[in-house]
Design a protein around this motif. Structure first.
Motif, PDB file in Angstrom:
ATOM      1  N   MET A 226      45.931  43.609  58.447  1.00 47.58           N
ATOM      2  CA  MET A 226      46.586  42.335  58.728  1.00 47.58           C
ATOM      3  C   MET A 226      46.727  42.094  60.229  1.00 47.58           C
ATOM      4  N   LEU A 227      46.892  43.183  60.995  1.00 47.04           N
ATOM      5  CA  LEU A 227      47.003  43.059  62.450  1.00 47.04           C
ATOM      6  C   LEU A 227      45.640  42.954  63.136  1.00 47.04           C
TER       7      LEU A 227
ATOM      8  N   GLY B  33      39.112  44.806  53.709  1.00 45.25           N
ATOM      9  CA  GLY B  33      39.632  43.473  54.038  1.00 45.25           C
ATOM     10  C   GLY B  33      39.474  42.439  52.947  1.00 45.25           C
ATOM     11  N   THR B  34      38.979  42.821  51.785  1.00 40.36           N
ATOM     12  CA  THR B  34      38.763  41.860  50.702  1.00 40.36           C
ATOM     13  C   THR B  34      40.096  41.329  50.177  1.00 40.36           C
ATOM     14  N   GLY B  35      40.263  40.009  50.219  1.00 41.92           N
ATOM     15  CA  GLY B  35      41.446  39.361  49.670  1.00 41.92           C
ATOM     16  C   GLY B  35      42.701  39.453  50.523  1.00 41.92           C
ATOM     17  N   VAL B  36      42.642  40.134  51.672  1.00 42.81           N
ATOM     18  CA  VAL B  36      43.843  40.308  52.500  1.00 42.81           C
ATOM     19  C   VAL B  36      44.289  38.980  53.099  1.00 42.81           C
ATOM     20  N   GLY B  37      43.324  38.144  53.504  1.00 45.00           N
ATOM     21  CA  GLY B  37      43.672  36.869  54.125  1.00 45.00           C
ATOM     22  C   GLY B  37      44.463  35.955  53.209  1.00 45.00           C
TER      23      GLY B  37
ATOM     24  N   SER C  21      41.419  44.846  48.864  1.00 47.57           N
ATOM     25  CA  SER C  21      40.949  46.126  49.394  1.00 47.57           C
ATOM     26  C   SER C  21      41.342  46.155  50.866  1.00 47.57           C
ATOM     27  N   ALA C  22      42.398  46.887  51.170  1.00 47.77           N
ATOM     28  CA  ALA C  22      42.880  46.939  52.547  1.00 47.77           C
ATOM     29  C   ALA C  22      41.865  47.596  53.465  1.00 47.77           C
TER      30      ALA C  22
END
Length: 472
Positions: free
Chosen positions: A197-198, A333-337, A329-330
């Motif tokens: 996220m950062l 990055g999948t779906g984090v946004g 998936s952290a």
């Protein structure tokens, strides 16, 4: 952050009684024999609108053996963890050798210590406290924990050391903007999600449970909007906790949840949903915080596994159908946004301004569609509603017999308010207030004319009864 106050002293000096008095609970066992408390007990308390956390500890004598030695170690750890220490002394027993040992230990710590002479009921406070001044304390607080005498002054002086978070803005350089706490069990990918996220490697990530041991506050901006991410330690079942440091970490995590605006609960999709996930989710809901559920490690699962997990989610998370669920998936990055979309909606719902007129209209519609049940032949009447607070939204409903409203009807009202107000991701709390009857206990005093009329009417009725009997 909320100040933490530890209650320490010899066995059977009234620590648990004072703990229950301040937390307004019976969480700590109380009995008239020493050594009843062994583990540390944590509880939230409120005094004049100020919140603080209490730690009830086992008694310390200085000559513990076996299980008592472990119990004393727990009490010493509570002293290290606390922001202030309240030392309870027994006014009836006087100053004893065990008290001196504990006082010497407290002199070596850098925490403020407040000396309390408990059990002063039935004695002269000045005489009861005289012996304790040889400890060198500037002030001794007379107290009766069983009746609450002297408690308010003691706690007020302790809290004066810690500026109110709203007024002084504790940690002004620590938290800016919307505060988002990332919580979950150990090794589910919380720190990885924070770094994603950062957009940088801000916190340590390692394939070992318990890597994060403290709550880390990280300020940043996204699209010109200020945020504060709080990376927390993983919370396991109590029976699985071995290290002392981990116990401190869990306390920090629970404090971070209370300090946050929105909580992102991270679960491990590969391990499915476990009881500890549901327990953590219940903790978040009980604290009143808005919540977003994120199932991490979604990549690499087969279609059958994904379908099975989604079915399980629908079944076991039915009690929080208002929270949005994301499959992410952290690591990649999948779906984090998309998490930010749910975070923004949850924050807006938890802090939105409510109007009395609108709430009352919704209440009238809910009562019209499904009226409250009858209680002893009388219908519960809900008259109007008004806002009572934010984060979580509190709706205060006024009416008659509100103390008898069933829990099922309260849940019905919560769903109606959440649907009509378009609230997402936040629990809604409903409080009831019963209106007082201004004529209760008052008798209508008759005038002389009314009394004479009543007498004539009674006389006429009796005369008619006599005629009716003669006619028969």
């Amino acid at each position: 952050m909320i100040p933490v106050i530890a209650l320490v002293g010899r066995p059977n000096v009234g620590k648990s009684t004072l703990f229950n008095r301040l937390t307004r609970s019976r969480d700590a066992l109380v009995a008239n024999f020493p050594g009843l408390t062994r583990d540390r007990q944590y509880g939230d308390a409120v005094l004049e609108g100020r919140r603080f956390m209490l730690i009830d500890t086992g008694g310390i004598t200085g000559d513990e053996e076996g299980i008592d030695e472990a119990m004393a170690q727990q009490s010493l750890l509570a002293i290290d963890e606390a922001d202030a220490v309240v030392l309870l002394l027994d006014a009836k027993a006087g100053l004893m050798a065990a008290d001196h040992g504990l006082i010497d230990h407290l002199r070596g710590c850098s925490k403020p210590v407040f000396y309390v002479a408990n059990k002063i009921d039935g004695t002269d406070p000045n005489i009861a406290m005289a012996e304790f001044y040889q400890t060198g304390a500037k002030q001794i607080y007379p107290l009766t924990a069983t009746h609450g005498k002297g408690v308010r002054q003691l706690v007020g002086d302790v809290l004066d050391l810690f500026p109110d978070a709203d007024a002084a803005g504790e940690g002004q350089d620590q938290a800016h903007g919307k505060k988002i706490a990332i919580v979950g069990r150990p090794n589910v990918g919380k720190s990885t999600l924070v770094n994603r996220m950062l957009g940088e490697e801000r916190v340590v990530v390692y394939d070992q449970p318990g890597t994060t041991r403290d709550s880390i506050y990280i300020n940043y901006e996204r699209d010109g909007e200020p945020y504060t991410l709080i990376d927390t330690a993983g919370v396991r079942k109590r029976r699985s906790i071995r290290e002392t440091v981990e116990k401190f970490s869990i306390v920090k995590t629970l404090k971070a949840v209370d300090d946050a605006n929105v909580v992102v609960l991270v679960m491990d999709a590969r391990e499915n949903i476990v009881e500890q996930d549901l327990h953590l989710l219940g903790q978040v809901i009980d604290s009143g915080r808005a919540v977003v559920v994120a199932l991490n490690k979604w990549d690499g699962l087969s279609s059958d596994q994904k379908n099975r997990i989604k079915t399980e989610l629908d079944r076991r998370l039915r009690f929080i159908d208002f929270a949005e669920v994301h499959f992410i998936s952290a690591l990649h990055g999948t779906g984090v946004g998309h998490l930010y979309e749910s975070i923004e909606k949850a924050y807006a719902s938890a802090t939105q301004s409510l109007q009395t007129r609108h709430l009352t209209t919704i209440l009238e519609g809910a009562v019209y569609d499904h009226a409250p049940p009858m209680i002893n032949g009388r219908r519960i009447k809900l008259r109007y509603a008004h806002p009572g607070g934010q984060n979580p939204p509190i709706i205060v409903i006024h009416g008659n017999q509100t103390d008898k409203v069933p829990a099922s009807y309260t849940r019905y009202l919560e769903k109606i308010f959440r649907r009509e107000l378009k609230m997402v991701g936040t629990p809604v709390r409903i409080e009831y207030k019963t209106a007082d009857n201004p004529y209760e206990g008052k008798k209508n005093k008759l005038t002389k004319r009314q009394v004479d009329r009543k007498r004539r009417l009674v006389k006429f009725v009796k005369k008619q009864d006599k005629k009716r009997k003669k006619g028969k």
